[in-house]
Design a protein around this motif. Structure first.
Motif, PDB file in Angstrom:
ATOM      1  N   ALA A 165       0.804  -1.219   0.000  1.00  0.00           N
ATOM      2  CA  ALA A 165       0.000   0.000   0.000  1.00  0.00           C
ATOM      3  C   ALA A 165       0.840   1.272   0.000  1.00  0.00           C
ATOM      4  CB  ALA A 165      -0.930  -0.002   1.210  1.00  0.00           C
ATOM      5  N   ILE A 166       2.012   1.237   0.622  1.00  0.00           N
ATOM      6  CA  ILE A 166       2.790   2.465   0.789  1.00  0.00           C
ATOM      7  C   ILE A 166       3.751   2.623  -0.382  1.00  0.00           C
ATOM      8  CG2 ILE A 166       4.387   3.676   2.309  1.00  0.00           C
ATOM      9  CD1 ILE A 166       3.174   2.151   4.619  1.00  0.00           C
ATOM     10  N   PRO A 167       3.801   3.812  -0.971  1.00  0.00           N
ATOM     11  CA  PRO A 167       4.702   4.015  -2.111  1.00  0.00           C
ATOM     12  C   PRO A 167       6.151   3.816  -1.702  1.00  0.00           C
ATOM     13  CG  PRO A 167       3.142   5.820  -1.884  1.00  0.00           C
ATOM     14  CD  PRO A 167       2.980   4.982  -0.676  1.00  0.00           C
TER      15      PRO A 167
ATOM     16  N   TYR B  26       8.704   5.426  -2.524  1.00  0.00           N
ATOM     17  CA  TYR B  26       9.540   6.582  -2.258  1.00  0.00           C
ATOM     18  C   TYR B  26       9.619   6.884  -0.765  1.00  0.00           C
ATOM     19  CZ  TYR B  26       5.217   9.422  -2.018  1.00  0.00           C
ATOM     20  OH  TYR B  26       3.998   9.938  -1.698  1.00  0.00           O
ATOM     21  N   PHE B  27       8.779   6.249   0.021  1.00  0.00           N
ATOM     22  CA  PHE B  27       8.880   6.408   1.470  1.00  0.00           C
ATOM     23  C   PHE B  27      10.107   5.695   2.039  1.00  0.00           C
ATOM     24  CE2 PHE B  27       4.794   8.302   1.382  1.00  0.00           C
ATOM     25  CZ  PHE B  27       4.679   9.013   2.569  1.00  0.00           C
TER      26      PHE B  27
ATOM     27  N   LYS C 137      15.196  10.055   7.575  1.00  0.00           N
ATOM     28  CA  LYS C 137      14.776  10.420   8.931  1.00  0.00           C
ATOM     29  C   LYS C 137      15.460   9.550   9.979  1.00  0.00           C
ATOM     30  CE  LYS C 137      11.679  13.745   8.612  1.00  0.00           C
ATOM     31  NZ  LYS C 137      11.825  15.017   9.330  1.00  0.00           N
TER      32      LYS C 137
ATOM     33  N   VAL D 285      15.110  10.435  -3.829  1.00  0.00           N
ATOM     34  CA  VAL D 285      15.360  11.817  -3.409  1.00  0.00           C
ATOM     35  C   VAL D 285      14.043  12.508  -3.057  1.00  0.00           C
ATOM     36  CG1 VAL D 285      16.200  14.054  -4.206  1.00  0.00           C
ATOM     37  CG2 VAL D 285      17.499  11.983  -4.695  1.00  0.00           C
ATOM     38  N   ASN D 286      12.999  12.173  -3.788  1.00  0.00           N
ATOM     39  CA  ASN D 286      11.681  12.745  -3.461  1.00  0.00           C
ATOM     40  C   ASN D 286      11.282  12.387  -2.030  1.00  0.00           C
ATOM     41  OD1 ASN D 286       9.130  13.946  -3.753  1.00  0.00           O
ATOM     42  ND2 ASN D 286       8.232  11.983  -4.324  1.00  0.00           N
TER      43      ASN D 286
ATOM     44  N   LEU E  95      13.393  11.434   0.293  1.00  0.00           N
ATOM     45  CA  LEU E  95      14.402  11.983   1.199  1.00  0.00           C
ATOM     46  C   LEU E  95      14.120  13.441   1.546  1.00  0.00           C
ATOM     47  CD1 LEU E  95      17.061  10.952   2.477  1.00  0.00           C
ATOM     48  CD2 LEU E  95      18.260  11.982   0.540  1.00  0.00           C
ATOM     49  N   THR E  96      13.632  14.164   0.566  1.00  0.00           N
ATOM     50  CA  THR E  96      13.396  15.600   0.788  1.00  0.00           C
ATOM     51  C   THR E  96      11.970  15.910   1.225  1.00  0.00           C
ATOM     52  OG1 THR E  96      12.805  15.886  -1.524  1.00  0.00           O
ATOM     53  CG2 THR E  96      15.110  16.185  -0.952  1.00  0.00           C
ATOM     54  N   LEU E  97      11.117  14.880   1.190  1.00  0.00           N
ATOM     55  CA  LEU E  97       9.693  15.139   1.403  1.00  0.00           C
ATOM     56  C   LEU E  97       9.426  15.758   2.769  1.00  0.00           C
ATOM     57  CD1 LEU E  97       7.033  14.800  -0.048  1.00  0.00           C
ATOM     58  CD2 LEU E  97       6.785  12.569   1.018  1.00  0.00           C
ATOM     59  N   PHE E  98       9.950  15.161   3.804  1.00  0.00           N
ATOM     60  CA  PHE E  98       9.689  15.639   5.167  1.00  0.00           C
ATOM     61  C   PHE E  98      10.948  16.185   5.834  1.00  0.00           C
ATOM     62  CE2 PHE E  98       6.419  12.333   4.482  1.00  0.00           C
ATOM     63  CZ  PHE E  98       5.301  13.115   4.643  1.00  0.00           C
TER      64      PHE E  98
ATOM     65  N   LEU F 146      18.871  19.134   0.617  1.00  0.00           N
ATOM     66  CA  LEU F 146      17.618  18.522   1.078  1.00  0.00           C
ATOM     67  C   LEU F 146      16.520  19.568   1.255  1.00  0.00           C
ATOM     68  CD1 LEU F 146      18.976  15.949   3.673  1.00  0.00           C
ATOM     69  CD2 LEU F 146      18.020  15.485   1.423  1.00  0.00           C
TER      70      LEU F 146
ATOM     71  N   ARG G  11       4.109  22.396   6.290  1.00  0.00           N
ATOM     72  CA  ARG G  11       5.277  22.672   7.113  1.00  0.00           C
ATOM     73  C   ARG G  11       6.382  23.249   6.234  1.00  0.00           C
ATOM     74  NH1 ARG G  11       6.992  17.841  10.839  1.00  0.00           N
ATOM     75  NH2 ARG G  11       7.561  16.960   8.823  1.00  0.00           N
TER      76      ARG G  11
ATOM     77  N   ARG H 227       9.877  25.783  -2.537  1.00  0.00           N
ATOM     78  CA  ARG H 227       9.565  25.161  -1.250  1.00  0.00           C
ATOM     79  C   ARG H 227       9.032  26.195  -0.274  1.00  0.00           C
ATOM     80  NH1 ARG H 227      11.338  20.332   0.500  1.00  0.00           N
ATOM     81  NH2 ARG H 227      12.414  19.024  -0.997  1.00  0.00           N
TER      82      ARG H 227
ATOM     83  N   PHE I  62      -0.522  10.236   2.164  1.00  0.00           N
ATOM     84  CA  PHE I  62       0.352   9.832   3.263  1.00  0.00           C
ATOM     85  C   PHE I  62       0.849  11.015   4.073  1.00  0.00           C
ATOM     86  CE2 PHE I  62       0.475   6.637  -0.003  1.00  0.00           C
ATOM     87  CZ  PHE I  62       0.179   5.503   0.729  1.00  0.00           C
TER      88      PHE I  62
END
Lengths: 260, 329
Positions: free
Chosen positions: A84-86, A88-89, A96, A189-190, A192-195, B27, B50, B64, B103
């Motif tokens: 279910a989870i993509p 890229y996570f 993280k 990278v998407n 990695l940079t998402l959060f 990043l 955020r 961003r 998500f």
């Protein structure tokens, strides 16, 4: 009968007393270390060599641990996220986890075994061979000479080694994701940079700095208070590694509670 | 301490600083080569956006989110974002905060206002700032669903109150009635099924009889065929010839009888002619009968005579000895 029943309480009280005494002596040594910072001419010329021993010499083991940590993280993340989870996570989790937890903690634990044990053994040997007593006799400040350079070197080099370990861990996870998980660089990278937040890096460096300070001061403390001969040195070394490892984990939880 | 060791320490420190600095910038999405500009959008609330979340224009990542601050008045939230300087900005551009996926990752999208005119955008004081609207996140939807469920609970309670014991009894009675009707229908169907079975049996019997009749007819036809094929046909034809001859003779007799009847008719005609003459004389008052019919006085006399005769007869009946005397000796 009464003696048998009261023995656990006696042991517990004695242990608490010893713990409090140890913490007190560690606090006194720390305070003395701060006071010894004024002897710049004593500790400054010893700082770089200590930084080399604490930091540069610890880089290989830290990067080795980070390398495989990144690989395992990437593989386990893809294994967990299948469905279910993509995918890229995977980048999210690797980034993280390496920045917030595994990078600082694993590096700190590795360096506590290497650096903390080294400091405790070195200072313990100096204590049992009365070299420290000789310094005191010569009115040479032993703390400024022996403790301050090691503590400062640890405070400086732990974050540096940790930063390199985090970078290597993320790179290892990235390469693993590309080569073994059929992910693209853009996907990783998407994630990695998402959060990503700059505070993640700050948090990791704060933790690493605190770990360096504690590992060095605990190693110095047990080395300074070594009693007996070679057996006492071994005992102090072991205790230094065990206590500093425990303190690292406690500090890890403390920073998670206070900073996150 | 050798100088090479010192250099090595310096290299490690420098490498670490470079890794941390450039890694953090990378990043964060900061591109040192590209020129960026800063935009500010205002929102009533910002959901779960955020700093670091992407800014998109027509689905393309162009920057961003950098900073999120609550307006000093507390009415609005200002979101500062850095986007590529060459990003085309619509004249009536607005900023929409929306989930980028399911998500939890959010994005700020720059879009023309007429794409979503129904949204209530927060109005900025500064004309250079973009009006913004945050699409409700899943927690708000969950809260709404929670309110709906609470309403349903209240409704259920009210239905429970309205559904009293009497209603329950009525429903139970209704169910009993339905059950009874169902049972009757079942019986009816069973009966109809029996009747249908009987009819079917009769049809089968009739069919069987028809079959038998057909067989008999076939046999009769066969017999007729056999009869026609045998000598009996010649005999029947001869009998028919005899009958025809008799009929012919009977027809001749009938012709004779007709002749006689015609003679009788002629005689009747002459008789009727004479009767007509007689009646004409009567009507004319000729003869006794004519005068009797035509003359009222005669008729009255006759009537009087008849009355007297009747009186006489009555007197004779009552007093026969007055008029009739019998003596034997």
């Amino acid at each position: 009968m009464t003696r048998i029943l009261s023995q656990p309480f006696i042991s517990m009280g004695r242990g608490a007393t010893l713990l409090a005494a140890g913490i007190g002596r560690w606090g006194m040594l720390t305070a003395e270390t701060v006071r010894a910072l004024r002897h710049v001419d004593v500790w400054l010329r010893l700082l770089v060599p200590q930084m080399a021993r604490v930091g540069v010499d610890s880089v290989p083991i830290a990067l080795f641990i980070a390398l495989f940590t990144g690989i395992v993280l990437s593989l386990q993340a893809s294994y967990t996220f299948t469905g279910a989870i993509p995918l890229y996570f995977v980048g999210v989790l690797v980034g993280k986890t390496m920045m917030l937890e595994l990078g600082p903690v694993l590096t700190g634990l590795a360096l506590s075994g290497r650096v903390g044990a080294n400091i405790a053994a070195e200072l313990g040997t100096m204590r049992v061979t009365e070299q420290i007593d000789a310094l005191e006799t010569l009115a040479y400040p032993p703390v400024a000479y022996l403790v301050v350079p090691r503590v400062l070197a640890s405070i400086i080099m732990f974050p540096i080694v940790t930063a390199l370990a985090i970078a290597v861990g993320i790179a290892a996870g990235w390469i693993t994701a590309i080569q073994l998980l059929d992910m693209s660089t853009a996907e990783f990278v998407n994630g990695l940079t998402l959060f990503f937040l700059p505070f993640d890096v700050t948090y990791a460096l704060i933790k690493a700095t605190s770990f360096g300070f504690m590992v060095a001061t605990i190693g110095c403390f047990f080395g300074f208070h070594t009693r007996g001969g070679a057996e006492g040195v071994g005992h102090s070394t072991t205790r230094a590694v065990v206590v500093s490892s425990m303190v690292i984990l406690v500090l890890d939880a403390f920073w998670a509670v206070t900073l996150l | 301490m050798s100088r090479s060791k010192e250099a090595l320490v310096g290299v490690v420190i420098l490498a670490s600083v470079i890794v941390v600095t450039f890694g953090t910038l990378w990043l964060q999405g900061v591109t040192l080569a590209a020129t960026e500009t800063e935009i500010t959008a205002v929102f009533a609330n910002v959901g779960v956006i955020r700093p670091g979340n992407p800014v998109k224009y027509r689905g393309v990542r162009v920057g961003r989110v950098r900073e999120i601050t609550v307006d000093p008045g507390g009415e609005l939230v200002r979101v500062v974002a850095r986007i590529q300087e060459d990003t085309p900005m619509p004249a009536d551009a607005v900023a929409i905060l929306a989930p980028e996926s399911l998500f939890g990752d959010w994005q700020l999208e720059i879009t023309p206002r007429d794409r979503f005119p129904e949204y209530r955008y927060a109005q900025p004081d500064d004309p250079d700032h973009l009006p913004g609207y945050a699409i409700p996140d899943i927690s708000q939807l969950t809260a709404t669903a929670d309110r709906i469920s609470a309403d349903i609970e209240i409704l259920t309670e009210r239905v429970g109150i309205a559904f009293s014991e009497e209603t329950a009894r009525n429903v139970a009675s209704l169910i009993d009635n339905v059950e009874e009707v169902t049972q009757r229908l079942s019986e009816l169907v069973s009966q109809q099924a029996g009747a249908f079975t009987d009819v079917t049996g009769e049809i089968q019997e009739a069919t069987q009889r028809i079959g038998e009749a057909a067989a008999s007819a076939r046999m009769s036809f066969d017999q007729v065929g056999e009869t026609l094929s045998r000598e009996e046909l010649a005999r029947i034809l001869e009998d028919l010839a005899v009958v025809a001859e008799n009929t012919r003779e009977f027809s001749g007799d009938l012709d004779e009888t007709g002749s006689e009847l015609r003679g009788m008719a002629a005689r009747a005609d002459s008789t009727f002619a004479r009767v007509n003459v007689l009646l004409a004389q009567v009507e004319a008052g000729d003869g006794t009968l004519g005068r009797l019919l035509q003359d009222p006085a005669i008729a009255m006399e006759v009537e009087g005579t008849l009355q007297e005769l009747q009186l006489l007869l009555e007197d004779i009946r009552e007093n026969p000895r007055r008029y009739l005397r019998l003596s034997i000796f």
